[in-house]
Scaffold this active site. Sequence first.
Site, PDB file in Angstrom:
ATOM      1  CG  ASN A 191     -24.326  21.498 109.691  1.00 51.23           C
ATOM      2  OD1 ASN A 191     -24.459  20.310 109.408  1.00 51.23           O
ATOM      3  ND2 ASN A 191     -23.335  21.945 110.445  1.00 51.23           N
ATOM      4  CG  HIS A 192     -24.929  17.562 106.091  1.00 51.04           C
ATOM      5  ND1 HIS A 192     -25.213  16.240 106.294  1.00 51.04           N
ATOM      6  CD2 HIS A 192     -24.027  17.892 107.046  1.00 51.04           C
ATOM      7  CE1 HIS A 192     -24.515  15.782 107.314  1.00 51.04           C
ATOM      8  NE2 HIS A 192     -23.783  16.772 107.795  1.00 51.04           N
ATOM      9  CD  GLU A 195     -23.197  27.883 100.542  1.00 51.51           C
ATOM     10  OE1 GLU A 195     -24.037  28.237 101.380  1.00 51.51           O
ATOM     11  OE2 GLU A 195     -22.087  28.439 100.432  1.00 51.51           O
ATOM     12  CG  ASN A 314     -17.521  15.371 113.068  1.00 51.06           C
ATOM     13  OD1 ASN A 314     -16.977  16.360 113.542  1.00 51.06           O
ATOM     14  ND2 ASN A 314     -18.830  15.264 112.971  1.00 51.06           N
ATOM     15  CG  MET A 365     -28.501  29.071 103.877  1.00 54.73           C
ATOM     16  SD  MET A 365     -30.064  28.219 104.129  1.00 54.73           S
ATOM     17  CE  MET A 365     -30.690  29.069 105.597  1.00 54.73           C
ATOM     18  CG  HIS A 388     -16.141  22.397 111.962  1.00 53.46           C
ATOM     19  ND1 HIS A 388     -16.437  23.131 113.077  1.00 53.46           N
ATOM     20  CD2 HIS A 388     -17.280  21.732 111.643  1.00 53.46           C
ATOM     21  CE1 HIS A 388     -17.692  22.917 113.441  1.00 53.46           C
ATOM     22  NE2 HIS A 388     -18.228  22.077 112.584  1.00 53.46           N
ATOM     23  CE  LYS A 464     -30.200  24.112 105.275  1.00 53.96           C
ATOM     24  NZ  LYS A 464     -31.167  23.053 105.649  1.00 53.96           N
TER      25      LYS A 464
END
Length: 465
Positions: A191-192, A195, A314, A365, A388, A464
Site C-alpha cells: 500500500n505504499h 500521490e 509504526n 487508492m 493512520h 504505487k
Amino acid sequence: MTWRIEPKGPMRVPAIIYADEELIRGMDDKVYDQAVNVAALPGIVTASYVMPDAHWGYGFPIGGVAAFDPDDGGVVSAGGVGFDISCGVRTILTGLKLAETRPVQHALANSLYREIPAGIGSKGAITLDDADINAMLTAGARWAVERGWGEERDLQRIEEGGIQTGAKPGYVSERAKERQRREMGTLGSGNHYLEVQAVADILDLAAAEAFHLSKDDVVITIHCGSRGLGHQIGSEYLKEMAIAAKEARIDLPDRELACAPIESDVGQRYLGAMRAAVNCALANREILGHYARQVIRRFFPNAALDLLFDVSHNTCKVESHVVDGKPKELFVHRKGATRALGLGHANLPEALRPTGQPVLIGGSMGTSSYILVGAASSETKSFGSACHGAGRALSRHAALKQWSGRKIVDDLAAQGIVIRSPSSRGVAEEAPGAYKDVGAVVAAAEQAGLARRVARLRPLICIKG
C-alpha cells in the site's frame, strides 16, 4: 463511539475501541481477540487502545496503541511496532493550484513514475557502503540532507527533528543492512505510494490557514517506510523475543505477542535496532521527497514545495504521560496509529504549537485522503494517538478474486485519476473496495476526540508499487 471491554481473565487493563457501529461490525473478530490479548501483557498501562481503522495484524491489531511502564515489568514487542518499522506519511505543499497542473497531469505522472522506483524488490540509484549505512541509521533525515538529498528546512517539520535518538546500528544484522544497500529512495510495494493530490474541501478554516492549505491547492503525499531493513529487523527479533518471553516466564496469550522485558538484553537490543530503522525510514522519505521536488521543478521552476509534516505510524517511543495523576516515562507502541499531539505540546515544532500536529491520513487508492490536526484530548484518550488510514476490509487474496488491476486503472482514469504501477496484481490487491471508508474512519476519530478534520484531499496521480 467508545467501546470498552472490561478486564477479565488474564487482562490487566480494559481494551477500548474507538469506532462507530458500522466500523465495529466491519472489523474482523481477530481485532477483538488481539486487543484483549494485548491487555494481558506485563506492565501495560491504562488500556489497550484500538483506532477506528483497525484490522487484524501480527500479534497486535493494526491500529493498536499500548503503553508499557518499565518500572512495572513492562515489555517491548516487535509485533506491537510492525514489520515495516516507521512506515509513515509526509505531505509537501507545492504552492500550485489544480488549474496549473491539470494540463500536464499525464506528463507529470510519467516523469514521477520514471524517477520514483516502485514495486517489490525495487532498487534505487543510491548504493551505500558499510560506513554510509551506519551513518544513515544513526542520523536519519539529517544524513540525507547532508548528502544533498533533501533540504535543511525540512528537519523542523519531521517528527523528532528528523533524527531518532538512541539508534544502535550495531544491533542491526548484516543481512538487514545488506537488504537496504540499494533500497534508499524507493517506495516498495503493497500500500505504499506517492500521490499528487488536490485540496477538495476545507473542514477547519483556522487550522487550514495555519497549515497554509486552501481549496484547489496541490500537494504531494508519500507513504512508505524502512523497506527490507525494517522487515528483517522485525523478523529476527520476533524469534529472539519468543525465547526471551519464555525465559522471563511471561505467559503469552498468543505466541505472536512475543515480547521481552524492556530492560532485558533482547529488549534493549531491539530498541536500538528499531530506532535505527526509524532513521532509515525518515531518510528514505526525505530522499523520495527530494526526487519528487526535482520532477515538479522541471515543470514548475518556482513551485514552493514546503514540507507540511512527516510522521510515522509504526513505532515505539519513550514518552511522558500522566498516569494516576503523575507523569511517567512510558514505552508507547503505535502500530498503524499516528501520533496526534494537540496544541501547545512541547514536542511540537514552535510553528505548530499554536495549532497542533498535522495528522496525515491516507485513503485507499483512488479515494480521498485527509489532513487532521491532533487534539489535546487525545492525550488522555489514547496516549496522544489517532488513526493512520482507511484500514483494510478485505485481504489481498480476497481483493485479487474480486478485482482486475487493469479495470481499476481504467475506471480511475475515467474519474480523472492517473495510476502508474509496475504491477497489475499490486493494483488489484489495493483496490479501493478492499478498504474501509476513510471518511467514516476520520469522522470516528474526530467524534472520539482524537483529532479534528482539517482538509479532504482527492487524488490526481498515484505512483504505487
